[in-house]
Write an enzyme that holds these catalytic residues in place. Sequence first.
Site, short mmCIF file in Angstrom:
data_model
loop_
_atom_site.label_atom_id
_atom_site.label_comp_id
_atom_site.label_asym_id
_atom_site.label_seq_id
_atom_site.Cartn_x
_atom_site.Cartn_y
_atom_site.Cartn_z
N SER A 274 -4.04 -2.00 -5.32
CA SER A 274 -4.48 -1.95 -3.91
C SER A 274 -4.40 -3.21 -3.07
CB SER A 274 -5.66 -1.24 -3.63
OG SER A 274 -5.83 0.12 -4.18
N SER B 269 -5.05 0.66 -1.27
CA SER B 269 -5.81 1.20 -0.19
C SER B 269 -6.17 0.11 0.62
CB SER B 269 -7.28 1.87 -0.90
OG SER B 269 -7.80 0.65 -1.81
N LYS C 280 -11.53 -5.69 4.63
CA LYS C 280 -11.39 -4.31 4.40
C LYS C 280 -12.71 -3.47 4.47
CE LYS C 280 -9.80 -1.29 0.55
NZ LYS C 280 -9.34 -1.42 -0.78
#
Length: 438
Positions: free
Chosen positions: A167, A143, A74
Site C-alpha cells: 500500500s 490503500s 493518511k
Amino acid sequence: MTATEAVAAIAAGRLSSVDLVKSCLARIAQTDGAIKAWAYLDPDAALAQAAECDRIRKAGLATGPLHGVPVGLKDIIDTVDMPTLRGTPIFAGRQTDSDARLVEHLREAGAVIMGKTVTTELAFVHANETRNPHNPDRSPGGSSSGSAAAVAAMHVPLAIGTQTNGSVIRPASFCGIFGFKPTRGVISRDGLLQTSVSLDQVGCFGRTLADVALLTDVIGGYDQRDPLSFARPRPAMAAGAAQDAPVAPNFAWMALPFNDRLSEAAREGLDAVCDVIGPQLTKMSAADTLSNLVAVQARIHEYEICQHLADVFDGHWDQISATLQPVVTRGRKISAAEYEDALAVKTSAEAFFDNFFVAYDAIIAPAAAGEAPMFGAGTGDPIFCTLWTLAGLPCVTLPLLVGETGLPIGVQLIGPAEKDNRLLRTARWLQHHLATAA
C-alpha cells in the site's frame, strides 16, 4: 519545490511557510476537484500552523528538520485537531483526544500538518474516490491512495501512508513518485488503525529520494507502546540517501512464478534496467517456498484484521462493502493453528533474508504489475510487494519506467533489515548509473 529545497529556503528566509502553504492550497483548489486526494482539509488551520512556524523562525527560536513544510497524513493516523475517519462512514465524526506518535514527531520537527488524505475502506481492499493525477480515469492504487496522489499532484511535498501488503510501494509506482517503506519497527504505529499487528508498517511518499529519507528520519524512533518497535538506534536515512556507494553494489533478480503477471512494458523496462546494471546483477531462480509466502501473508493479514476489527464487523456489517465482506468471511474461517503456522513461516522468511543479504546489497524487483489500472477495476495487484512486506524488509520504489499509455511504472529495490541507509545509498547509485548510461 521538493521538501529538501523548501526546508533550505525557509531556513534561509527566502521563503515563508505561509507562502508555501498558500501555494499548496492554491494547487489543491485548482486540481483536487478531479483528483479527490483529501478526506479532510482546513485551510485556515494549515495557515495558522504556518504562521506560527514563521514566527518561531523570525524570533530566532529553535527550528526542526521539517520546519514550515506541509505534510499530508493518511486518514487512519490519529490527530487531536482533525477527524480520522478511516475511509468508512462507520467512523463519521470520529475525533481522538491524542495524536499518533508519528504526528508528535512531525510537530516537534516543525512540520505543518496539512490534512488527511483519502484511504481505502479500513485501509484494505475497497477503493474510495481518489483518482490518479496523471489520468483521472485510472486508479492511484491503494490503500494509501490519497497520500500518493497528493504528492504526485504537487498538493504537498510529503505524505505518509501505511503498508500491510503493497500500500505504499504500489501507489507510488502508479503515481510516478518515490515511495519508501523502512524496516518494520523503525516507525511507531501507535495511534494508527490496526489491521494487522504483525504486518502493518508505515511508509513515506516524496518526489525525491532525499525527501522520503528526510521524512523517515523525522518520524522514526522507539516507542514502547508499539510491540514491534525496536529499542536501538535507527539507520540514518538522509545520510544514506546522500552518500555515494564506495563500490558498485551487487544486485539480485529473482525469477518468481508470478512475474508472468507483468505487463509487456514493465517487463521490457525492467529487462533494460537489468541490462544496464550488467555484471553487478545476478539472476536466479526462486525456491517454491518463496512464492508460497504470498499465501502466508494473506493468512496472517486476514486472520488478524478479523481479530482487531471484530467489533466493527459485527456491529456494522451492513456498512461493510461487498468487496471486503467476503474477505472477512474467509478470514473468520482461518483456525488459530493455521495462523500460528503462518507466523512460524514468517519467522523463517525473516531468517532466510538475513542470510541472503550477506552476498547482495539489494534485490531489484517490480513495484507493480504495470501501469495503474482503470478506476473501478480495483487498486492493482500487490503481489510484487508481498514477500518483502511479510519479512519486514526496507523497500523503495523509483519512478524510472513508462508504460504502454505513457503512465509511470516504478522499479523496486529491497534491502536487508535495519540497513535502510545502505538500501538508500544503493538506490542513489542506481539512479546515477542509469542516468550516466543513458
